[in-house]
Design an enzyme around this catalytic site. Structure first.
Site, PDB file in Angstrom:
ATOM      1  N   ARG A 115       0.829  -1.214   0.000  1.00  0.00           N
ATOM      2  CA  ARG A 115       0.000   0.000   0.000  1.00  0.00           C
ATOM      3  C   ARG A 115       0.858   1.257   0.000  1.00  0.00           C
ATOM      4  O   ARG A 115       0.521   2.250  -0.646  1.00  0.00           O
ATOM      5  CB  ARG A 115      -0.904   0.013   1.236  1.00  0.00           C
ATOM      6  N   LYS A 131     -19.797 -18.066   0.335  1.00  0.00           N
ATOM      7  CA  LYS A 131     -21.246 -17.988   0.553  1.00  0.00           C
ATOM      8  C   LYS A 131     -21.974 -17.077  -0.416  1.00  0.00           C
ATOM      9  O   LYS A 131     -21.522 -15.971  -0.697  1.00  0.00           O
ATOM     10  CB  LYS A 131     -21.507 -17.473   1.968  1.00  0.00           C
ATOM     11  N   GLY A 165     -10.046  -9.523  -0.933  1.00  0.00           N
ATOM     12  CA  GLY A 165      -8.916 -10.094  -0.200  1.00  0.00           C
ATOM     13  C   GLY A 165      -8.475 -11.473  -0.667  1.00  0.00           C
ATOM     14  O   GLY A 165      -7.328 -11.667  -1.071  1.00  0.00           O
ATOM     15  N   GLY A 178     -13.418  -4.085   0.825  1.00  0.00           N
ATOM     16  CA  GLY A 178     -14.797  -3.616   1.009  1.00  0.00           C
ATOM     17  C   GLY A 178     -15.255  -2.690  -0.109  1.00  0.00           C
ATOM     18  O   GLY A 178     -16.356  -2.843  -0.644  1.00  0.00           O
TER      19      GLY A 178
END
Ligand code: AMP
Length: 398
Positions: free
Chosen positions: A37, A198, A355, A378
């Site tokens: 980053r 999921k 991720g 996110g």
């Protein structure tokens, strides 16, 4: 959206209040364990410094929850940042107040001031106007270079942008351009690969993608839930029995918009969830009671590869199987390599994110070959869901 770009502006002699995401992981000895980053951010900043900009850098680090907790001090990233920027970095012990304002005012062209963690103040996550106004006093132009924080309406990502001239930073621009190419105006045929554990965590992603793209390949535990909804036995496989209605709804949406849904026609099963366990290939409706589906099978892989072969746009989120445990990483690895090869040949634009996806592409050794790999977990997912990101909305001057 019309988002001003800092790279189009005259920055010489200007103090830029730059919101970065330098929230990096650390080793036990306090050294930075993965500086990706910081190095990515520094690349764009070096150009601005060369043009005579003065940088006041804001970031969060961890979750100090509005408290001044030195375990989360940004001082711990100062040296790594200085190395990456190839220049000295001054440090401010707070991000608001007279002292830091004086330090920011004293900066000369090409100099850098790193401020203490914005999350030491509760006003940050509350998007507090007064806190944002204090941050705005640190410079002339606000620059948001933290795409990965753009899904948060915080003072340093949202409120501040309404208080001063504002622009997107170099890294933010790269990320937004890549995602726009892949999702807002994709070159057809556009195919998404959506895998992972999921369905329930990616309902909005699937609904949005089937409305926009030509085909969606579904893999991982998610595919099990689709197969289960079609009546296939699951044995001990990971699946969500309460998501049958969701599956039906997604199928309906896909049929309405003409999006092809691909599920694995055959699957790799095992009796054990451990490395190098014995595996077997069976049809997607033949999982025995004492076994679990852990990867897509070879015929499924051939079908997925055939779908990708014609694609001009490839979007990837989530692994096709339990990729952390060989041999169940096989189809994720091979399909990732196919996508990478199509990208290398200039046939497709490929964008991946989330991720586990980044980890999976690293396992396959092809992360560098994709057109763009987003490390913004996110924010990347919310983009895939078609949501408006507050950090980008705040920069919008349309
Ligand atoms: P997600 O965070 O939703 O992208 O899910 C990623 C996780 O799903 C990884 O840890 C994978 O090991 C796991 N996963 C994918 N396919 C399966 C499967 N068939 N059975 C169990 N876990 C799986």
């Amino acid at each position: 959206m019309s988002i001003p770009a800092i790279t189009d502006m005259d920055v010489s002699g200007k103090r830029l209040v730059v919101r970065a995401d330098l929230n990096v992981p650390f080793n036990d000895d306090g050294t930075v364990s993965d500086a990706t980053r910081i190095t990515r951010f520094a690349e764009g900043m070096r150009d601005l410094l060369a043009k005579g900009a003065r940088l006041v850098i804001l970031t969060h680090l961890g979750r100090p929850k509005g408290q001044r907790n030195m375990d989360f001090s940004t001082k711990s990233i100062k040296a790594t940042l200085a190395d990456a920027l190839e220049t000295e970095v001054f440090f401010a012990k707070d991000c608001i107040g007279d002292k830091v304002e004086n330090q920011a005012n004293a900066l000369k062209d090409g100099e850098v001031l790193l401020c203490e963690n914005v999350r030491f103040h509760g006003g940050e996550t509350e998007n507090d106007a007064a806190f944002a106004a204090s941050l705005a006093k640190l410079g002339d132009i606000y620059v948001n270079d933290a795409f990965s924080c753009a899904h948060r309406a915080h003072a340093s990502t949202s409120a501040i942008a309404g208080l001063m001239e504002a622009a997107a930073g170099p890294l933010m621009l790269i990320e937004v351009n890549a995602l726009t190419k892949a999702l807002e105006a994709p070159k057809s045929p556009a195919v998404a690969i959506v895998g992972g554990a999921k369905v329930s965590t990616k309902i909005s992603v699937l609904k949005n993608l089937v409305g926009k793209l030509d085909a969606v390949i579904i893999g991982g535990g998610m595919a099990n839930t689709f197969l289960f909804a079609d009546g296939a036995p699951m044995g001990k496989s990971l699946h969500e029995a309460d998501q049958i209605d969701t599956v039906k709804e997604i199928r309906k949406l896909a049929a309405k918009s003409g999006c092809k849904l691909l599920l694995p026609v055959d699957v790799v099963i095992s009796r054990e969830f451990k490395a190098n366990a014995r595996k077997q290939v069976v049809a997607n409706d033949a999982c025995p009671e004492d076994a679990m589906i852990l990867d897509a099978g070879p015929e499924a892989l051939r079908e997925f590869e055939a779908e990708l072969a014609d694609a001009h746009t490839i979007l990837w989120n989530g692994p096709l199987g339990a990729f952390e445990i060989p041999p169940f990483d096989h189809s994720t690895k091979l399909l990732a390599r196919s996508a990478a090869e199509l990208t290398r040949q200039g046939l497709a634009v490929s964008v991946a994110g989330g991720g586990d996806t980044v980890a999976a592409l690293n396992v396959a050794g092809v992360a560098d070959d994709f057109t763009y790999v987003s490390t913004a977990g996110g924010a990347f997912l919310e983009w895939l869901e078609g949501k408006e990101l507050p950090g980008l909305a705040a920069l919008n001057r349309a």
